[in-house]
Scaffold this motif. Structure first.
Motif, mmCIF file in Angstrom:
data_model
loop_
_atom_site.group_PDB
_atom_site.id
_atom_site.type_symbol
_atom_site.label_atom_id
_atom_site.label_comp_id
_atom_site.label_asym_id
_atom_site.label_seq_id
_atom_site.Cartn_x
_atom_site.Cartn_y
_atom_site.Cartn_z
ATOM 1 N N ILE A 278 -14.526 -0.969 -9.009
ATOM 2 C CA ILE A 278 -14.511 0.236 -8.176
ATOM 3 C C ILE A 278 -13.129 0.521 -7.604
ATOM 4 N N LEU A 279 -12.146 -0.323 -7.875
ATOM 5 C CA LEU A 279 -10.811 -0.140 -7.312
ATOM 6 C C LEU A 279 -10.214 1.194 -7.743
ATOM 7 N N GLU A 280 -9.725 1.947 -6.759
ATOM 8 C CA GLU A 280 -9.022 3.203 -7.006
ATOM 9 C C GLU A 280 -7.514 2.921 -7.077
ATOM 10 N N PRO A 281 -6.724 3.874 -7.572
ATOM 11 C CA PRO A 281 -5.278 3.631 -7.685
ATOM 12 C C PRO A 281 -4.618 3.204 -6.372
ATOM 13 N N GLY A 282 -5.117 3.665 -5.239
ATOM 14 C CA GLY A 282 -4.499 3.312 -3.956
ATOM 15 C C GLY A 282 -5.065 2.080 -3.299
ATOM 16 N N ASP A 283 -6.016 1.412 -3.971
ATOM 17 C CA ASP A 283 -6.685 0.253 -3.387
ATOM 18 C C ASP A 283 -5.959 -1.046 -3.700
ATOM 19 N N LEU A 284 -6.142 -2.002 -2.796
ATOM 20 C CA LEU A 284 -5.620 -3.347 -3.011
ATOM 21 C C LEU A 284 -6.713 -4.346 -2.644
ATOM 22 N N LEU A 285 -7.097 -5.166 -3.603
ATOM 23 C CA LEU A 285 -8.058 -6.245 -3.338
ATOM 24 C C LEU A 285 -7.314 -7.317 -2.554
ATOM 25 N N THR A 286 -7.758 -7.610 -1.332
ATOM 26 C CA THR A 286 -6.988 -8.529 -0.481
ATOM 27 C C THR A 286 -7.644 -9.897 -0.307
ATOM 28 N N ALA A 287 -8.979 -9.967 -0.354
ATOM 29 C CA ALA A 287 -9.635 -11.250 -0.082
ATOM 30 C C ALA A 287 -11.070 -11.252 -0.585
ATOM 31 N N LEU B 39 0.826 -1.205 0.000
ATOM 32 C CA LEU B 39 0.000 0.000 0.000
ATOM 33 C C LEU B 39 0.870 1.269 0.000
ATOM 34 N N ALA B 40 1.987 1.198 0.717
ATOM 35 C CA ALA B 40 2.887 2.363 0.723
ATOM 36 C C ALA B 40 3.424 2.625 -0.679
ATOM 37 N N LEU B 41 3.731 1.572 -1.400
ATOM 38 C CA LEU B 41 4.209 1.739 -2.775
ATOM 39 C C LEU B 41 3.120 2.293 -3.684
ATOM 40 N N LYS B 42 1.896 1.843 -3.465
ATOM 41 C CA LYS B 42 0.790 2.347 -4.291
ATOM 42 C C LYS B 42 0.551 3.829 -4.001
ATOM 43 N N ARG B 43 0.705 4.224 -2.743
ATOM 44 C CA ARG B 43 0.574 5.651 -2.411
ATOM 45 C C ARG B 43 1.693 6.448 -3.088
ATOM 46 N N ARG B 44 2.872 5.884 -3.088
ATOM 47 C CA ARG B 44 4.043 6.599 -3.618
ATOM 48 C C ARG B 44 3.948 6.780 -5.131
ATOM 49 N N TYR B 45 3.497 5.766 -5.833
ATOM 50 C CA TYR B 45 3.524 5.825 -7.301
ATOM 51 C C TYR B 45 2.144 6.086 -7.932
ATOM 52 N N GLY B 46 1.072 5.940 -7.157
ATOM 53 C CA GLY B 46 -0.268 6.293 -7.640
ATOM 54 C C GLY B 46 -0.617 5.647 -8.974
ATOM 55 N N LYS B 47 -1.120 6.467 -9.898
ATOM 56 C CA LYS B 47 -1.591 5.963 -11.185
ATOM 57 C C LYS B 47 -0.461 5.450 -12.075
ATOM 58 N N THR B 48 0.785 5.759 -11.713
ATOM 59 C CA THR B 48 1.899 5.261 -12.536
ATOM 60 C C THR B 48 2.335 3.860 -12.117
ATOM 61 N N SER B 49 1.663 3.291 -11.105
ATOM 62 C CA SER B 49 2.024 1.948 -10.649
ATOM 63 C C SER B 49 1.107 0.908 -11.279
ATOM 64 N N TRP B 50 1.562 -0.329 -11.236
ATOM 65 C CA TRP B 50 0.781 -1.451 -11.752
ATOM 66 C C TRP B 50 0.875 -2.587 -10.736
ATOM 67 N N THR B 51 -0.278 -3.101 -10.304
ATOM 68 C CA THR B 51 -0.289 -4.198 -9.344
ATOM 69 C C THR B 51 -0.216 -5.523 -10.089
ATOM 70 N N PHE B 52 0.740 -6.335 -9.730
ATOM 71 C CA PHE B 52 1.051 -7.563 -10.455
ATOM 72 C C PHE B 52 0.703 -8.761 -9.581
ATOM 73 N N ALA B 53 -0.231 -9.586 -10.064
ATOM 74 C CA ALA B 53 -0.618 -10.784 -9.292
ATOM 75 C C ALA B 53 -0.076 -12.021 -10.016
ATOM 76 N N GLY B 54 -0.934 -12.770 -10.725
ATOM 77 C CA GLY B 54 -0.439 -13.922 -11.473
ATOM 78 C C GLY B 54 0.375 -13.528 -12.681
ATOM 79 N N GLY B 55 0.112 -12.348 -13.213
ATOM 80 C CA GLY B 55 0.918 -11.809 -14.308
ATOM 81 C C GLY B 55 0.448 -12.165 -15.706
ATOM 82 N N LEU B 56 -0.605 -12.969 -15.812
ATOM 83 C CA LEU B 56 -1.010 -13.451 -17.130
ATOM 84 C C LEU B 56 -1.498 -12.326 -18.031
ATOM 85 N N ASP B 57 -2.323 -11.443 -17.492
ATOM 86 C CA ASP B 57 -2.809 -10.322 -18.281
ATOM 87 C C ASP B 57 -1.797 -9.185 -18.308
#
Length: 333
Positions: A212-221, A23-41
């Motif tokens: 509805i996810l915003e740039p600073g949000d993280l889907l956790t569960a 979350l700290a990284l998402k705050r730091r980089y905002g819309k220029t960040s990309w959240t990477f999970a399985g990576g397929l897409d």
């Protein structure tokens, strides 16, 4: 913008070991960040050079986001849990087989081994004009290339089109909505929980997002309550290729029966609009009705109210009608 298949553009890669660090990284980089999970897409987006993040936040080291846990009122699935784990989990198969059935229909075994439930829910639309780099409304332009007299739009929307006619293609989303699941989201201010059916976005509200996810949000569960545990379930996905393809139309149903009477039901279709479409009018019509072929057929007709086919997707009308009919008629306890 033309698609360029080439080496991926350079970015800063971060691999946090905790949700707080992510979350700290998402705050730091905002819309220029990309959240990477399985990576397929993600890797497709990067390879096509359509997405050029400054920072990629790889969640793979965060153990808290993984696994399936029993709770006092159901189960909780970490957002980074793979689809294969969901398919094979004995507890889910026993109590919420609707979800394991849906997860088993995602792509191929290899993709399910790597793909996550969070990624499957939050994936972007597959409209090829948008994915191909065309400057459409969703990409910030001023036209929908899929909604013109010469468009190729056989996979596109019947409902809720508003400038954009792209559809949601998640297979697990309609199952989770039918199970009354809750989506857990974290940001820097804490945790919030939303109903799965409220997690998705329509273009009339925000044409640039599918959730509805915003740039600073993280889907956790994802939390599934026991409300529909052990109910009668039905999932069906119709696609062009059985080997590996996205749905043309998919349907998920959960039903409670008293003898031959329908006590309660939740019914959701997907790939017919920008979000999974819960058929609440059909649900109301079904409650208290006999579980019969005639009632199922009436439900199929009612489900289509408001449908507006495009140039090449009118075939979805009878397809959706029949899927809804079968979902009511053929649910299995």
């Amino acid at each position: 913008m033309a698609v360029i298949h080439d080496t991926i553009q350079a970015f800063e890669l971060f691999q946090p070991s905790s949700i707080e660090d992510a979350l700290a990284l998402k705050r730091r980089y905002g819309k220029t960040s990309w959240t990477f999970a399985g990576g397929l897409d993600s890797l497709d987006w990067f390879k096509d050079r359509i997405k050029r993040p400054e920072a990629v936040i790889d969640l793979g080291s965060i153990e808290e986001l993984k696994g399936i846990r029993s709770t006092d009122d159901g189960i909780e699935i970490g957002a980074l849990t793979t689809l294969t784990e969901i398919v094979n989990n004995a507890d889910i198969r026993e109590r919420f087989s609707l979800l394991s059935d849906a997860a088993a229909k995602v792509a191929t075994p290899q993709i399910r081994n790597q793909g996550t439930i969070g990624g499957n829910l939050a994936q972007d639309t597959r409209c090829w004009y948008y994915r191909g780099g065309w400057p459409c409304y969703r990409a910030g332009g001023n036209i929908c290339y899929a909604d013109t007299p010469t468009s190729i739009n056989r996979e596109h929307a019947l409902f809720e089109a508003n400038r954009c006619v792209a559809v949601n293609v998640s297979d697990t989303a309609p199952a989770l909505i039918a199970l009354d699941a809750k989506i857990v989201i974290r940001d820097s201010s804490g945790e919030r929980v939303v109903d799965a059916e409220d997690f998705f976005m329509v273009p009339a509200i925000d044409i640039r997002r599918m959730t509805i996810l915003e740039p600073g949000d993280l889907l956790t569960a994802i939390r599934i309550p026991n409300t529909w545990a052990g109910a009668a379930f039905y999932f069906e996905k119709v696609r062009d290729r059985q080997a590996w393809d996205f749905a043309l139309v998919a349907v998920a149903a959960a039903m409670k029966l008293s003898g031959t009477t329908i006590d309660d039901v939740r019914l959701v279709v997907n790939s017919v609009g920008p979000r999974p479409l819960r058929l609440t009018d059909v649900e109301r019509q079904l409650k208290g009705q006999p579980h019969s072929e005639d009632v199922a057929a009436d439900a199929g007709e009612l489900a289509l109210l408001g449908a507006r086919p495009l140039q090449h997707n009118a075939f979805k009308i009878p397809l959706m009608r029949n899927l809804v009919r079968r979902a009511i008629r053929d649910v299995e306890a």
